[in-house]
Enzyme design. Structure first.
Site: not given
Length: 460
Positions: A335, A285, A410, A314, A75, A81, A383, A84, A163
């Site tokens: 949720e 997701q 996560c 969730y 990139c 940026c 989740d 990443c 991007c």
């Protein structure tokens, strides 16, 4: 005894490993220094930016001797940026580091001496995998430009020409909106001065359907010709839904009520053969391709035989629960986002699924009422957000005494502490944990864990 380094001091450091969050880990006579932009195997000249009692933080100013695992980042914006972190780190080493971070969290924070950790699942695609991107407008010599925040800066936006995490269509639509903004002589918003008009552009794509939703976020006031914006965007056959949202607060947010300017109010995505409607603020997701893998692992860990009552906590837009419904007796989703629940109910109808029901509510407050209505769960799938199942939500979920819990996480640090509490206070044994790389070149790590409740354990 004080720290052996001072803020502003320059140090020569050898980076040994990666910490969760993406910083390199170096040691100076045993004292830990977290080095931004330092990769394992690097020797760097680093400037100390922060000093705490037990560690310091620094940023690598120069790589004196590069790691053998450094690669050329493709990139043109990499390094400036903030999107990443690891395009310059060989992908096989990225996923090895992420697997090690999950293991370290389970051992060090969770107290699992020999965690049942399975090999990480690598991403199917290392680039062009995101189905959602949020751009910020900024002022430039050419007029309004679109980009992302500079690395480590909240107050400065870097204009981008391309991007590599989005699709070609996503890049073309972003460029078209930027050209439209310049043609219309609209002013980008200045976050520091809180002046200007154009704030954000949100693009959502159905990667398996070829459909795109566009959301423009502005400051208050109707300062653009809606019909012309629609005309510009309708040149792209992928665009099926165009929304406008107003943010009249200083906060940089895009989760806002929207006005539909043209098209359908939602787009559709397809995951594991099911169709899902996606509105501007609904959770999905961000990597469709790997979401399918994540849900397949969740389904395998749940071990359904067709007779189980499943709680999906969730539940978002119902993607996990609906993916499980064909193998369950009933699925009950909870949720807090009413918009996501509306999507979940609509998604069940869209797919002809009649054994799944979804409710809006706070998970920690809704479980007792849910059990009265749905009966005792055989499997709980959870989740949670990045903060994990802190406090009442965890204890009330554990008090359900479900024989089996599948925890989609996560954040390995909150996962480890939650699993430890479920083990120590509620008798749940960790049987399996499988990391999944959903987001190459970033520090983010997803995982799926299977827990089973030991017989005879009495909940506190």
């Amino acid at each position: 005894m004080g720290a052996p380094v001072a803020r502003g001091e320059e140090l020569e450091l050898h980076v040994d490993s990666l910490a969760y969050g993406g910083n390199g880990v170096a040691r100076l006579d045993g004292f830990v220094v977290f080095v931004r932009r330092g990769l394992p195997g690097d020797t760097v000249r680093a400037r100390v930016t922060r000093v705490k009692r037990g560690f310091a933080e620094a940023v690598a100013e120069e790589v004196l001797a590069a790691s053998a695992d450094r690669v050329e980042a493709p990139c043109p914006h990499f390094g400036r940026c903030g999107g990443c972190r690891f395009q310059d780190y060989a992908y096989e080493r990225q996923i090895a580091a992420k697997e090690a971070q999950v293991r370290d969290a389970l051992v060090r924070l969770g107290g699992f001496a020999e965690p049942p950790l399975e090999p990480i699942v690598p991403a199917a695609s290392q680039y062009h995998y995101r189905n959602k991107l949020e751009y910020s407008f900024t002022r430039s010599a050419d007029g309004p430009s679109l980009g992302f925040h500079r690395a480590g800066r909240w107050d400065e936006v870097l204009p981008v020409d391309v991007c590599l995490l989005t699709t070609d269509a996503g890049n073309r639509v972003r460029d078209a909106v930027q050209a439209w903004a310049r043609e219309e002589k609209l002013e980008a918003y200045d976050q520091a001065a809180q002046t200007g008009y154009l704030r954000h552009l949100v693009l959502r794509e159905g990667r398996n359907t070829g459909q795109m939703l566009v959301q423009l976020v502005t400051a208050k006031g109707r300062k653009f010709e809606e019909e012309y914006l629609v005309e510009v965007l309708r040149r792209f056959p992928e665009v099926r839904s165009i929304h406008w949202a107003v943010n009249d607060t200083p906060a940089e947010v895009t989760t806002l009520p929207t006005t539909l300017l043209w098209g359908e109010d939602a787009i559709e995505e397809e995951i594991l053969g099911l169709r899902f409607r996606v509105r501007p603020n609904a959770f999905l997701q961000t990597n469709t391709e790997m979401a399918e893998t994540l849900y397949e692992i969740t389904r395998a860990f749940a071990g359904l035989t067709g007779g189980e009552t499943v709680y999906d906590l969730y539940c978002g837009t119902g993607t996990i629960g609906l993916a499980l419904a064909a193998q369950a007796l009933t699925v009950w989703g909870v949720e807090i986002s009413e918009e996501s629940v509306a999507c979940a109910i609509e998604n069940a109808e869209l797919n002809g699924i009649t054994n799944a029901a979804f409710f809006a509510g706070n998970v920690s407050l809704a479980l007792e009422e849910l059990r009265e209505r749905a009966g005792q769960p055989d499997v709980v799938v959870v989740d949670p957000p990045r903060a994990g199942l802190a406090g009442k939500a965890l204890r009330r979920m554990a008090a359900l005494e479900a024989p089996r819990v599948v925890y989609v996480s996560c954040n390995p640090t909150t996962l480890a502490s939650d699993l430890a509490l479920l083990r120590d206070e509620f008798g749940y044994e960790l049987l399996r944990c499988r990391p999944v790389d959903m987001f190459p070149h970033t520090p983010h790590i997803e995982s799926v864990s299977l827990l089973e409740r030991r017989a005879g354990v009495v909940a506190p």
